[in-house]
Design a protein around this motif. Sequence first.
Motif, PDB file in Angstrom:
ATOM      1  N   SER A 115      28.057 -14.199 -10.168  1.00 60.16           N
ATOM      2  CA  SER A 115      29.087 -13.842  -9.184  1.00 60.16           C
ATOM      3  C   SER A 115      29.433 -12.361  -9.291  1.00 60.16           C
ATOM      4  O   SER A 115      29.156 -11.716 -10.319  1.00 60.16           O
ATOM      5  CB  SER A 115      30.359 -14.664  -9.420  1.00 60.16           C
ATOM      6  N   GLY A 116      30.040 -11.847  -8.210  1.00 58.82           N
ATOM      7  CA  GLY A 116      30.445 -10.439  -8.175  1.00 58.82           C
ATOM      8  C   GLY A 116      31.460 -10.124  -9.262  1.00 58.82           C
ATOM      9  O   GLY A 116      31.383  -9.079  -9.924  1.00 58.82           O
ATOM     10  N   THR A 119      30.335  -6.235  -1.571  1.00 61.73           N
ATOM     11  CA  THR A 119      31.646  -5.797  -2.085  1.00 61.73           C
ATOM     12  C   THR A 119      31.547  -5.459  -3.573  1.00 61.73           C
ATOM     13  O   THR A 119      32.064  -4.427  -4.028  1.00 61.73           O
ATOM     14  CB  THR A 119      32.699  -6.906  -1.882  1.00 61.73           C
ATOM     15  N   ALA A 120      30.848  -6.333  -4.336  1.00 60.56           N
ATOM     16  CA  ALA A 120      30.709  -6.076  -5.786  1.00 60.56           C
ATOM     17  C   ALA A 120      29.971  -4.749  -6.009  1.00 60.56           C
ATOM     18  O   ALA A 120      30.379  -3.928  -6.831  1.00 60.56           O
ATOM     19  CB  ALA A 120      29.954  -7.225  -6.439  1.00 60.56           C
ATOM     20  N   MET A 126      21.173  -6.961  -7.224  1.00 55.06           N
ATOM     21  CA  MET A 126      22.350  -7.683  -6.731  1.00 55.06           C
ATOM     22  C   MET A 126      22.007  -8.514  -5.501  1.00 55.06           C
ATOM     23  O   MET A 126      21.580  -7.950  -4.477  1.00 55.06           O
ATOM     24  CB  MET A 126      23.412  -6.620  -6.375  1.00 55.06           C
ATOM     25  N   ASP A 137      31.268 -11.078  -2.159  1.00 56.79           N
ATOM     26  CA  ASP A 137      29.814 -11.102  -1.965  1.00 56.79           C
ATOM     27  C   ASP A 137      29.184  -9.896  -2.673  1.00 56.79           C
ATOM     28  O   ASP A 137      29.878  -9.033  -3.223  1.00 56.79           O
ATOM     29  CB  ASP A 137      29.440 -11.171  -0.479  1.00 56.79           C
ATOM     30  N   GLY A 138      27.843  -9.851  -2.642  1.00 61.41           N
ATOM     31  CA  GLY A 138      27.124  -8.809  -3.393  1.00 61.41           C
ATOM     32  C   GLY A 138      27.465  -7.406  -2.931  1.00 61.41           C
ATOM     33  O   GLY A 138      27.503  -6.472  -3.740  1.00 61.41           O
TER      34      GLY A 138
END
Length: 368
Positions: free
Chosen positions: A39-40, A69-70, A57, A66-67
């Motif tokens: 998870s992010g 934002t992370a 990612m 989600d990827g």
Amino acid sequence: MNNTLTTTILIVEDELIAAESLALDLKKLGYHINAVVNSGEKAISQVEKSPPDLILMDIMLKGKMDGITAAQKIYHQWKIPIIYLSAYADTDTLQRAKATPVYGYLVKPYKIADISTTISMALAKYREDKHTEEELCAEKKINQLKSRALATASHDLRTPLTNILGYTELIRDYGDRISPDKKERYFNFIKSAVGKMKDSLEDLLLISRAEEGKVTLYPQNFNLVEYLEILVEEYKNLSDEHKIKLSTNDNQYNVCLDQKILNHILHNLLSNAIKYSPQGGEVRLKLDKNEGEIILEIEDDGIGIPEDYQDKLFHLFERGNNVGNIKGNGLGLSIVKKAVELCQGNIFVESEENKGSKFTVILPRVSS
Ligand code: ADP
């Protein structure tokens, strides 16, 4: 991060099997796996714990983040290069991904050759970006330094300029009524003000050229004892309250040095020794020699340097907190340090507050 052997990679993928198989491929290619997280949020805490060199990612992650934002958060804070993994993403998601700093895409199912090329390209691009950023940063630092030095220079030049103007006007308006002695004194004031301006400008020029690595040395052979005798005479004429003493065991000591650079060193150290001995007193300049080394000591019995300031002594624009109203700009000693380094020499200081200071400059004696 120069080769696969030292590159650590964090995998952020919420499908366990896909993650395991990717980790296996990366290991085969010689990369180290920093961690595999799904998870992010976990990716961010893993980066906080142990930052990897690169992150793979997945764009579509389960959970709140989600990827993309992370990736944005991680890149913003840690500037770690990120390669997105995706099977399929709608146009909106892809648009969002493109708007983030991205170093590559890998489309599932991955081929090992694609993984290897994409990672190599991402790392190369990242190194290039970092290099450019460092260059820009260094340029910015030089520009900041130049503007500050310019501000200092204009401030420092104003006083001698005002003096020059004042004395020339005096001579012009009252020249016929001023005694020859007074006239001579006024001319000397003007000469000394011009000298100060020249020294300030040369100091500034040296520091800016040294920052840019553009100083060329012009060493020449000369008798250092004679040079020091002339220098000391100059200083004796400048101050009545100070006794300037030169001590050396020789009449002749031939060296090969860049005189301009030596001027920067000795003028700054001598004028500091005088300036920071506001009660007057003795300033001692000593020439010593060791095998292949010229040792110059400049010692005063002045205000001394506070112990907690001594490690910042050669930093630009820094001044000790005991200077009171003694004027200065914090440039001189950084120039001295630069000049000594340009001659491949060393400088040391011994000082005690209210007792005095001794600066020792050691320069290699290139030729006799
Ligand atoms: P400036 O004298 O213009 O302030 P310098 O770079 O020449 O700048 O010196 C930096 C600081 O080091 C001074 O402000 C002063 O605090 C301290 N310093 C330098 N030389 C001496 C000295 N001989 N005696 C006491 N303090 C000194």
